[in-house]
Design an enzyme around this catalytic site. Sequence first.
Site, PDB file in Angstrom:
ATOM      1  N   TYR A  30       0.839  -1.201   0.000  1.00 40.96           N
ATOM      2  CA  TYR A  30       0.000   0.000   0.000  1.00 40.96           C
ATOM      3  C   TYR A  30       0.871   1.247   0.000  1.00 40.96           C
ATOM      4  O   TYR A  30       1.335   1.699   1.053  1.00 40.96           O
ATOM      5  CB  TYR A  30      -0.860   0.021   1.270  1.00 40.96           C
TER       6      TYR A  30
ATOM      7  N   LYS B  41      -1.419  -8.142  -2.546  1.00 45.40           N
ATOM      8  CA  LYS B  41      -2.666  -7.397  -2.470  1.00 45.40           C
ATOM      9  C   LYS B  41      -2.380  -5.924  -2.710  1.00 45.40           C
ATOM     10  O   LYS B  41      -1.552  -5.327  -2.007  1.00 45.40           O
ATOM     11  CB  LYS B  41      -3.287  -7.575  -1.082  1.00 45.40           C
TER      12      LYS B  41
END
Lengths: 307, 307, 307, 307, 307
Positions: free
Chosen positions: E171, E204
Amino acid sequence: MNDRIREILSWYDSENPGVRTNLARMLNHGRLGGTGKMVILPVDQGFEHGPARSFAPNPAGYDPRYFFQLAIEAGCNAYAAPLGLLEAGIADYIGDVPLILKCNNHDLLLDEKDPISAITSGVGDALRLGCVAVGFTIYPGSAERTTMYQELREIAEEAKAAGLAVVVWSYPRGSGLSKEGETAVDVVAYAAQIAAQLGADIIKVKLPSEKVELGEAQKVYQKYEIPISTLTERVHHVVQSAFNGRRIVIFSGGTYAADEQFFDEVRAIRDGGGFGSIIGRNSFQRKKDDALKFLDTVMGIYKGSIQ
Amino acid sequence: MNDRIREILSWYDSENPGVRTNLARMLNHGRLGGTGKMVILPVDQGFEHGPARSFAPNPAGYDPRYFFQLAIEAGCNAYAAPLGLLEAGIADYIGDVPLILKCNNHDLLLDEKDPISAITSGVGDALRLGCVAVGFTIYPGSAERTTMYQELREIAEEAKAAGLAVVVWSYPRGSGLSKEGETAVDVVAYAAQIAAQLGADIIKVKLPSEKVELGEAQKVYQKYEIPISTLTERVHHVVQSAFNGRRIVIFSGGTYAADEQFFDEVRAIRDGGGFGSIIGRNSFQRKKDDALKFLDTVMGIYKGSIQ
Amino acid sequence: MNDRIREILSWYDSENPGVRTNLARMLNHGRLGGTGKMVILPVDQGFEHGPARSFAPNPAGYDPRYFFQLAIEAGCNAYAAPLGLLEAGIADYIGDVPLILKCNNHDLLLDEKDPISAITSGVGDALRLGCVAVGFTIYPGSAERTTMYQELREIAEEAKAAGLAVVVWSYPRGSGLSKEGETAVDVVAYAAQIAAQLGADIIKVKLPSEKVELGEAQKVYQKYEIPISTLTERVHHVVQSAFNGRRIVIFSGGTYAADEQFFDEVRAIRDGGGFGSIIGRNSFQRKKDDALKFLDTVMGIYKGSIQ
Amino acid sequence: MNDRIREILSWYDSENPGVRTNLARMLNHGRLGGTGKMVILPVDQGFEHGPARSFAPNPAGYDPRYFFQLAIEAGCNAYAAPLGLLEAGIADYIGDVPLILKCNNHDLLLDEKDPISAITSGVGDALRLGCVAVGFTIYPGSAERTTMYQELREIAEEAKAAGLAVVVWSYPRGSGLSKEGETAVDVVAYAAQIAAQLGADIIKVKLPSEKVELGEAQKVYQKYEIPISTLTERVHHVVQSAFNGRRIVIFSGGTYAADEQFFDEVRAIRDGGGFGSIIGRNSFQRKKDDALKFLDTVMGIYKGSIQ
Amino acid sequence: MNDRIREILSWYDSENPGVRTNLARMLNHGRLGGTGKMVILPVDQGFEHGPARSFAPNPAGYDPRYFFQLAIEAGCNAYAAPLGLLEAGIADYIGDVPLILKCNNHDLLLDEKDPISAITSGVGDALRLGCVAVGFTIYPGSAERTTMYQELREIAEEAKAAGLAVVVWSYPRGSGLSKEGETAVDVVAYAAQIAAQLGADIIKVKLPSEKVELGEAQKVYQKYEIPISTLTERVHHVVQSAFNGRRIVIFSGGTYAADEQFFDEVRAIRDGGGFGSIIGRNSFQRKKDDALKFLDTVMGIYKGSIQ
């Protein structure tokens, strides 16, 4: 902590507070809590003698939960067992009775002259199961005793550093002794001394007979007229041999005694200054109601409510 | 997780969730998944008996991939084998069947009276191969048993900390026992008890005969009239001896039984409360089609779809 | 990486890329590079049999550099030796031939019935010397085999984690076997199986004789009519016994064979599906020119350029 | 090992044979094998500059297998990349090209004035992947350089003990230097010296410009009339600065050079005594056919087959 | 293992069989089992955003058991959460859903410009809880990223050695990036590449916007006309940036999307070659019935049963 417990703990002044805390947990638990006396339920016979010999007389004992129930309902100070028995029964009895993890065990599928117990669990297991002590058996008289003493020393060092008390089953056996010699009073006293020297916090021995096994010892017993003719005297001598009573010494009964004979032995332990009993087969091999009544009498004798 | 699996797992409440997860992986896998019964394919005979004795009857077994195929197609709960056999076959069957790494092994190029298995792999291997459990053999009755119990204890402690289940092959052998005594009902029950005490999650024993080996045990079997005349009764007694059925006990067949006799034994295991079978030679030493049919019948008996 | 090497490496899929790289380094090196066949020069006889017995026939062999020269000039796939021999010779031959560090060794100054090799070097040595593999000897049939298997397991685990391949000399010896039994076909096949189960990447065994040593095995060889009458058939059976040819199995010759007989044995290894030869005394105990010519013929047979 | 390789390895006499073996593996591999010159394919740009900037010019490079193919087909001496790129591509190219694991990496999502690379893999990874060397970047001139030197020292110590060579990318950057100063000849020479002092086996620097960055240095260059006007002279000076050519120094090109200009730089490296080139973007950012032709020319210049 | 799962696992050939087994456990579990697509339920918002913000919309989520129920009933491939949440809920759901232990976490009681997550659990926890993978968050763009990459590298090395897969939340955040830049397509693609380089098995990332953040990247996107105008194209670009689709990349949605918009995003993930979704707030912040219906639609889109 009452005065008697304070006095007993004062003998363990060189142990860290953790070990003393765990001793106090046992001494303050159950019907004899605070009296300085102990009755411990030990169940290692499934391993030591096999399941049928151990549990067929009272099949409730095939179930690991039974011993927790018995120890709790009888108000024992502690329950001692090998790894598997504790693991398989503990879930429903968390916090209800102090636990002693029996860390070595021996079976009878080979019956050697000079036995040695296998180490079957350790300090890590005792901690993760929430035990107050580790238990360890030594066989003074066995050709393997040196190994066992060293194993005990290692596990005791580790246990005490983690604040666990150390309970030693000191059972003379092996090629160094005659069969009767295993319970000779000089041998039992010697075994208690060895356990104390090895750092045992609690010492478990068998009740001594009048026999003196070792020749050199015999001369001394005669010369100094050490009184050993009554069981009370012999208990006193054994307790004296474990640092003059400054270590907790408890006694095991055998299997076959009639109840009244057993109760007389308990009176002798009490009157000789012993700290209590560790009672396995005589309790768990009878139906629970009967066992509870039996243990109630034993504890009554120790408390003094029964003469 | 259905109610039966939930019940079985409740017995393992003192194990961490990782061990219970891996038990669930076996219990929920294959044709018997969810029934609480297990059929495991074990293949250590190449090591234990030599390759020709093991694989000549069905040469497909020389290839390590064959056993994966057989276990998967038959819907076994797990496949157990030594290091090399798993390493050499796993690539094409990743995730298709729970694996048990057999961590010690014995060969017959020297046939000692008191055998001990060599440690041939360990927990690190089991983890890197994605196994659900380690397997370990003990020989109660061997003069080397103390060493084996201690090796088991060490590997079990490490395995469980890593969330792996522990499967113990408890096979009485050695100078403490007669040849027939190895499968005597008292000895098998004792072996199951020892494995349970050592912390086994799953216990594998041989089917017990009617013989009682040990003198002291014989007295007890007679006095308490323990029923051991049928195989179903003996299975029940062995399961009872492993914490009253609160540990998974599975049984191995021998080599030479006719199929119908074998199926009757399976019925006895089922009716006696046994948890299943571990079937090696009787499955992999026949052609695959025949083996699949054979295992299908065995599983059908356990499921109850075959009486 | 050609198709044959790719196929061979696919059998080692559960090894890490480092182990596979070092297998490839051997398989791709020398005159037989890329064929999937190997000829390895092993020189541990100075340790195993003493210097004079080993080197007097060709005194050039007293000098550690000689074996590097021989392996390089002959185009061997690898050179295997104990610590000292590698250390004392390597400086002038850096990178010129893949090296196998023989990590345990046995001498004849005491000729025990149940031998065990001493661990004489380890994985750290192999890495600092730039080796592609560690070599380790086991003696199935020796009363000391359990210890040796466990030592192998430990060194193999460490070696593979560091990307080194594991070469196992599996030489049946000891009180479990007759002298002739050491090369009996059932025993050699069993020894190959044991090495494979222990995680060997490359297995070295002796050429098997027609004899079957073990009684139980004999029954099976007869019942299933396992063809073992020709050396080619026996080689095939041994290779089959090492995971159906999915592990590299190479064969050692003895000392005394005439060259033509030796070449016939090489043909049998080739035709039976063996992966090559490990040739010590037959190569380094003759003058270099002769040895090079001898090895040239051996390699020619493996390559198929000589029938 | 030919005479030139023997000479080069003689400079590394204090390294263990394992490190020298891995240096030899690179020096002997590929089209330039045995010449003492090297062309290495490095691909860390995906991490260092981002995927689109790195691979959009030749989208084949999004696939980790592409770089293995390119390095192998071009005949490079080695291929260097971070952990993920090696892991994701190696399976099909086992043993086909020496690998260098780039153990630290930096990204541009934050463009600090004083950069430090993150350690992203280590010696254990390099061994299990079968690498010949670890690669490590230092930024002399950065306020973080002390940490980086110490990290290099630790990884180099561990790598060399395991027989791996150490390749250092020595790239001056940070608040201590002007932008142009990063490739100033005094700075590049200094960076080469620092890498040599830190124990680098192979040193990678950028091609130096004519600029002299540091004032104190400038005085010396002028006083001693150090020749730095041609690229050949500057290469010579940098190589001299790395222990007078007794460490392998290779040079990186930039991105934007026209091919002819690049080839001229290669000639300057060759003529100045440089050991070769490490060519990333200039090779993998063009179509493979074009890249192979380009690298063929570069290698031809180093071999001397092209002037 | 069907052909698609076999293909996916082939990309992980340099991982050990344990890691591949745990990847297979996720890929084969739940409604999408065997499709190669995944929907994972992640619940770290209690830690990351605080309990009320996380659970007030659906107070059932205050109870740790709720997420197990939701993941199991919806048929998710896995459930990911921090230590406490797994520990407090697992007992009733042993073996019912693959678990990912989120090993680092960040809270908002201090909202730094350059965040770093605290390591809150580790590999030992994951093993004892029976997890299939560890999860770890990195913040590319943060001044603390170097530390986070190194922490990830250490935990990944330990996890993979123990056979656990590694899931990386990549992220972008911190002072290196604008707020919009966190989801810019070049930044997300770069973040996927960094995670892949660091050895992530599953990556992810957030769904990328059309924005291009970095100046140097912008030039490349324009010059090579990389198609990024539709979400499908951007997903394709991000997947390509993670080793050309040879690593599993899954995408997280945000909070506020209307369901139809969310389903369109799922279609874009599917059509762009993404491997699935990780859906937290959008699933657990609505009533269970609604959540199950919502997830049913998502999975239907991935399976292709819903267009």
